[in-house]
Design a protein around this motif. Sequence first.
Motif, mmCIF file in Angstrom:
data_model
loop_
_atom_site.group_PDB
_atom_site.id
_atom_site.type_symbol
_atom_site.label_atom_id
_atom_site.label_comp_id
_atom_site.label_asym_id
_atom_site.label_seq_id
_atom_site.Cartn_x
_atom_site.Cartn_y
_atom_site.Cartn_z
ATOM 1 N N ASP A 15 0.863 -1.174 0.000
ATOM 2 C CA ASP A 15 0.000 0.000 0.000
ATOM 3 C C ASP A 15 0.904 1.231 0.000
ATOM 4 O OD1 ASP A 15 -1.838 2.096 0.799
ATOM 5 O OD2 ASP A 15 -3.152 0.511 1.581
ATOM 6 N N GLY A 17 0.052 3.919 1.267
ATOM 7 C CA GLY A 17 -0.311 4.697 2.440
ATOM 8 C C GLY A 17 0.774 4.644 3.507
ATOM 9 N N THR A 27 0.519 9.747 3.962
ATOM 10 C CA THR A 27 -0.391 9.404 2.868
ATOM 11 C C THR A 27 -1.468 8.443 3.367
ATOM 12 O OG1 THR A 27 1.116 7.624 2.212
ATOM 13 C CG2 THR A 27 1.320 9.717 1.042
ATOM 14 N N PRO A 28 -2.689 8.573 2.847
ATOM 15 C CA PRO A 28 -3.781 7.707 3.299
ATOM 16 C C PRO A 28 -3.644 6.289 2.759
ATOM 17 C CG PRO A 28 -4.535 9.145 1.544
ATOM 18 C CD PRO A 28 -3.148 9.589 1.884
ATOM 19 N N ALA A 29 -4.009 5.335 3.580
ATOM 20 C CA ALA A 29 -3.979 3.931 3.170
ATOM 21 C C ALA A 29 -5.262 3.565 2.419
ATOM 22 C CB ALA A 29 -3.823 3.039 4.390
ATOM 23 N N TRP A 231 -5.316 12.525 -4.263
ATOM 24 C CA TRP A 231 -5.511 11.078 -4.218
ATOM 25 C C TRP A 231 -7.009 10.753 -4.173
ATOM 26 C CZ3 TRP A 231 -1.625 7.522 -1.231
ATOM 27 C CH2 TRP A 231 -0.366 7.623 -1.834
#
Length: 241
Positions: A15, A17, A27-29, A231
Amino acid sequence: MVPMLHIDGLANARDLGGLEREDGTFTPAGVFVRSERLDRVGSDGWRALHAYGIRTVIDLRRPEERTGQVPTTIRHVHIDLDGGDQTDFWAEYEADGRWGTPIYYLAHLQTLPHRLALLLKAITTADEGGILFHCSAGWDRTGLVAAVLLRALDVTEDAAVADYLHSFANADAMAALHERSFEVEERQQILNRFGHTAESAFRDMYANLDLEIWFRESNVEPSTRVAIKTWRGAAASLDRA
């Protein structure tokens, strides 16, 4: 950092993320997952990917390379990131081996911007849910796309380099799973001939990847630009312009 994804049939899946950004956030997963080819993913692996939230798979390989099947519950998109018919561009990189290294990334973005533009458009218009993108090894074409996505969220240079180097760390596991070599020593020798290590080659490319200039020169649609820089709305943009 989000750990490697343990999916039956994959040895180089992770991932994007959990990577540190320049503002100290991460960063978002669950938005973007990168991997190698999916040929060895069986029913258990696909169930795990679906449970993880993957709803779109984007295959970055050339048409003649494509193999494997994706369940109907996941949208399957093909984007030839290379532009395999662009023989004038690829001849020198294929002749000296740089096609398998980050050394070609910036030239590709400058000379063949429409290839990445197609990919970014596919990301923008993908179904709601996570996106898994892959090539054959999940290393070079996948690495180029990952670099662009990480730069879009101002991921730190160190974090982006660390993500790239995971593919070297995973090479033995990939070789065992897929029963083929991923030419780690050959890659390193080629990089050495051009005055680089794997780390320095990626670091140099990433430091010089000016996505703002690329967006302007490539005439990317505003909606696509916003989708990539946030994103798909999962993160705040650091763009102050």
